[in-house]
Write a protein that holds these residues in place. Structure first.
Motif, mmCIF file in Angstrom:
data_model
loop_
_atom_site.group_PDB
_atom_site.id
_atom_site.type_symbol
_atom_site.label_atom_id
_atom_site.label_comp_id
_atom_site.label_asym_id
_atom_site.label_seq_id
_atom_site.Cartn_x
_atom_site.Cartn_y
_atom_site.Cartn_z
ATOM 1 N N ASP A 15 38.840 36.692 46.600
ATOM 2 C CA ASP A 15 39.953 36.685 45.628
ATOM 3 C C ASP A 15 39.840 35.774 44.812
ATOM 4 N N PHE A 16 38.343 35.016 44.655
ATOM 5 C CA PHE A 16 38.240 33.956 43.763
ATOM 6 C C PHE A 16 36.971 33.740 43.250
ATOM 7 N N LYS A 48 43.682 38.546 41.067
ATOM 8 C CA LYS A 48 42.626 37.690 41.681
ATOM 9 C C LYS A 48 42.286 36.661 40.456
ATOM 10 N N CYS A 49 41.483 35.680 40.948
ATOM 11 C CA CYS A 49 41.288 34.544 39.964
ATOM 12 C C CYS A 49 39.808 34.481 39.647
ATOM 13 N N THR A 51 37.147 31.966 37.304
ATOM 14 C CA THR A 51 37.165 30.594 36.767
ATOM 15 C C THR A 51 35.747 30.263 36.546
ATOM 16 N N SER A 218 40.959 26.063 44.879
ATOM 17 C CA SER A 218 41.426 27.297 45.760
ATOM 18 C C SER A 218 42.637 26.864 46.536
ATOM 19 N N THR A 228 36.335 32.759 48.417
ATOM 20 C CA THR A 228 35.834 32.331 47.205
ATOM 21 C C THR A 228 34.421 32.617 47.294
#
Length: 282
Positions: A15-16, A48-49, A51, A218, A228
């Motif tokens: 998700d990250f 979702k992320c 970064t 997170s 992650t």
């Protein structure tokens, strides 16, 4: 070592995704492909992320702010600062133990170096050395440091006058051998020391690294660390490789990073981060 294959778990497991910037997300000319930028919006749209997890301070990410309009959070300064890009404010900071600063000041006086100090996401350097950054194997950053860094005449007073406010110190040397000597002089101090770029030494708060940055963000987002992904190319990315659920090294990564990664993906000039997003997130 031989390259690991590019297979892996299904994308719904993650998700990250946290991506290093220089030589990972950024191509060799410091640009990002339109396709990669478009993928950030897709990640956001599915909840979702995506970064960045970079050694840069917030000030040095500024030139990419518009391109990062779909990236909500920045992990900056090798995990020392978590920044809310949308709200324009820090979420969490770690600072260097003031007791280490006299040793840092002593060490930088023994070598031909250029020093960068990071305070509240700002970049502070000796202005006279910026045009000559190539001497310290950092020539590609002359334009950036000329425009976004705060220039001072002498970096030592900055270290002396802000002992409790410094998140990170970069010491740029003329050779790797010189950076090793500086690191050895700081043995026993309450700091993290890690080699980066061609001949630089990064000084961070004790126990703080990119892995801490991923864990901090997170946790803030309520995403289990095993969901992650970390993408990187260099030694300072290895701690986030160890922290993340999946570690991906771009094809141009150094051998240390490749050895620490789970999977080798395409290089930075072949949109390795786009590959990672499409395969493991979307």
């Amino acid at each position: 070592m031989s390259l690991k294959n590019m297979t892996g778990p299904a994308p719904d497991k993650y998700d990250f995704i946290a991506m290093d910037m220089d030589d990972t997300l950024l191509r060799s000319d410091k640009t990002i492909s339109d396709e990669t930028l478009a993928s950030f919006a897709k990640v956001k749209d599915v909840g979702k992320c995506a970064t960045i997890c970079t050694g840069r301070p917030v000030a040095e990410i500024g030139p990419y702010d518009e391109q990062f309009r779909d990236i909500h959070y920045y992990i900056c300064e090798s995990g020392a600062l978590i920044y809310d890009h949308f709200a324009h404010k820090p979420l969490k900071r770690h600072t260097i133990d003031p007791s280490a600063l006299p040793a840092v000041i002593d060490a930088i006086g023994k070598e031909d170096v250029m020093v960068q100090v990071m305070i509240n996401g700002e970049s502070i350097v000796e202005g006279s050395k910026v045009p000559n950054m190539g001497h310290y194997n950092m020539g590609v950053y002359v334009s950036l440091y000329s425009t976004v860094a705060h220039h001072v005449d002498d970096i030592v007073p900055v270290l002396q006058e802000h002992p409790s406010d410094i998140e990170k110190i970069n010491i740029y040397h003329i050779s790797r051998e010189a950076s090793i000597r500086t690191s050895e002089r700081l043995e026993g101090q309450k700091v993290e020391r890690i080699y980066a770029e061609i001949s630089s030494l990064e000084i961070s708060p004790l126990g703080v690294h990119k892995g801490v940055g991923i864990a901090d963000l997170s946790s803030y987002l309520g995403i289990p660390i095993e969901k992650t992904i970390a993408v990187g190319d260099a030694d300072n990315d290895i701690p986030m490789f160890h922290a993340a659920g999946l570690a991906l090294a771009v094809g141009n990564a150094n051998e240390h990073a490749k050895a620490a990664a789970d999977i080798i993906i395409p290089d930075n000039n072949s949109d390795g981060c786009l590959y990672a997003i499409n395969k493991y997130i979307l």
